[in-house]
Design a protein around this motif. Structure first.
Motif, short mmCIF file in Angstrom:
data_model
loop_
_atom_site.label_atom_id
_atom_site.label_comp_id
_atom_site.label_asym_id
_atom_site.label_seq_id
_atom_site.Cartn_x
_atom_site.Cartn_y
_atom_site.Cartn_z
N TRP A 110 -3.83 -6.63 -0.44
CA TRP A 110 -4.50 -5.84 0.59
C TRP A 110 -4.60 -4.38 0.13
O TRP A 110 -5.66 -3.76 0.22
CB TRP A 110 -3.75 -5.94 1.92
CG TRP A 110 -4.41 -5.12 2.98
CD1 TRP A 110 -5.40 -5.53 3.82
CD2 TRP A 110 -4.17 -3.75 3.28
NE1 TRP A 110 -5.78 -4.48 4.63
CE2 TRP A 110 -5.04 -3.39 4.32
CE3 TRP A 110 -3.29 -2.79 2.78
CZ2 TRP A 110 -5.06 -2.11 4.87
CZ3 TRP A 110 -3.32 -1.52 3.30
CH2 TRP A 110 -4.19 -1.18 4.35
N ALA A 111 -3.49 -3.83 -0.37
CA ALA A 111 -3.48 -2.43 -0.83
C ALA A 111 -4.45 -2.23 -1.99
O ALA A 111 -5.18 -1.23 -2.04
CB ALA A 111 -2.07 -2.02 -1.23
N GLU A 112 -4.48 -3.17 -2.92
CA GLU A 112 -5.38 -3.06 -4.08
C GLU A 112 -6.85 -3.15 -3.65
O GLU A 112 -7.72 -2.55 -4.28
CB GLU A 112 -5.06 -4.16 -5.10
CG GLU A 112 -3.71 -3.96 -5.77
CD GLU A 112 -3.19 -5.19 -6.48
OE1 GLU A 112 -2.18 -5.05 -7.21
OE2 GLU A 112 -3.75 -6.30 -6.31
N THR A 113 -7.12 -3.89 -2.58
CA THR A 113 -8.49 -4.05 -2.10
C THR A 113 -8.95 -2.86 -1.26
O THR A 113 -10.11 -2.46 -1.34
CB THR A 113 -8.58 -5.35 -1.24
OG1 THR A 113 -8.20 -6.45 -2.06
CG2 THR A 113 -9.99 -5.56 -0.71
N HIS A 114 -8.07 -2.28 -0.48
CA HIS A 114 -8.47 -1.29 0.52
C HIS A 114 -8.06 0.15 0.23
O HIS A 114 -8.33 1.04 1.03
CB HIS A 114 -7.94 -1.70 1.89
CG HIS A 114 -8.52 -2.99 2.37
ND1 HIS A 114 -9.80 -3.11 2.85
CD2 HIS A 114 -8.00 -4.25 2.40
CE1 HIS A 114 -10.05 -4.37 3.17
NE2 HIS A 114 -8.97 -5.08 2.90
N PHE A 115 -7.42 0.41 -0.92
CA PHE A 115 -6.96 1.77 -1.17
C PHE A 115 -8.11 2.77 -1.16
O PHE A 115 -7.95 3.91 -0.72
CB PHE A 115 -6.15 1.88 -2.47
CG PHE A 115 -7.00 1.84 -3.72
CD1 PHE A 115 -7.51 3.00 -4.27
CD2 PHE A 115 -7.28 0.63 -4.34
CE1 PHE A 115 -8.28 2.97 -5.42
CE2 PHE A 115 -8.05 0.58 -5.48
CZ PHE A 115 -8.57 1.75 -6.02
N GLY A 116 -9.28 2.38 -1.61
CA GLY A 116 -10.44 3.27 -1.63
C GLY A 116 -10.85 3.71 -0.24
O GLY A 116 -11.19 4.88 -0.01
N GLU A 117 -10.80 2.78 0.70
CA GLU A 117 -11.13 3.11 2.09
C GLU A 117 -10.12 4.08 2.68
O GLU A 117 -10.49 5.01 3.41
CB GLU A 117 -11.18 1.84 2.93
CG GLU A 117 -12.29 0.88 2.52
CD GLU A 117 -12.11 -0.49 3.14
OE1 GLU A 117 -12.18 -0.58 4.38
OE2 GLU A 117 -11.89 -1.45 2.38
#
Length: 131
Positions: A110-117
């Motif tokens: 989850w962190a790797e997917t959403h860190f940009g947001e």
């Protein structure tokens, strides 16, 4: 079972919202950044101290040692001293540590997917609020 005894039974279950429940200690332990990363790293298999330092990148030896001891104390990690010269010590997840790692791997993804947001939201907030 009467409604009242069902309510008593439900009230006696452990709850993280009960300040006297030890489940809060469990949350505090695993909510640490280093504990989460160590458990996720050990999900790949047993590792020595130096391999953990390389994997984690920026953990100090002191913090790694401290966190490993706390994870061992709480039964999440097993320290396996091979009793050799030079010393050879490996760390691996216990059964309960493996069960936790299943959850943490999902959180890692989850962190790797959403860190940009999250980064973008933080930048917007800081720009709007002078942070």
């Amino acid at each position: 079972m009467s409604t009242e005894s069902a309510k008593k039974s439900a009230d006696s279950r452990p709850s993280v919202f009960d300040p006297t429940c030890s489940s809060r200690h469990a949350l505090e332990l695993v909510a640490s950044k280093w504990a989460m990363l160590i458990i996720s790293a050990l999900d790949e298999g047993p590792m020595r101290n130096a391999a953990l330092i390389r994997k984690l990148g920026d953990v100090s030896q002191k913090m790694l040692t401290q966190t490993l001891k706390e994870l061992e104390r709480n039964g999440l990690v097993i320290r396996d001293d091979k009793q050799t010269v030079p010393p050879h010590v490996e760390y691996r997840l216990s059964a309960v540590g493996r069960s936790l790692s299943e959850t943490l791997v999902i959180l890692d993804h989850w962190a790797e997917t959403h860190f940009g947001e999250l980064d973008a939201a933080r930048e917007r907030y800081d720009a709007e609020h002078g942070g």
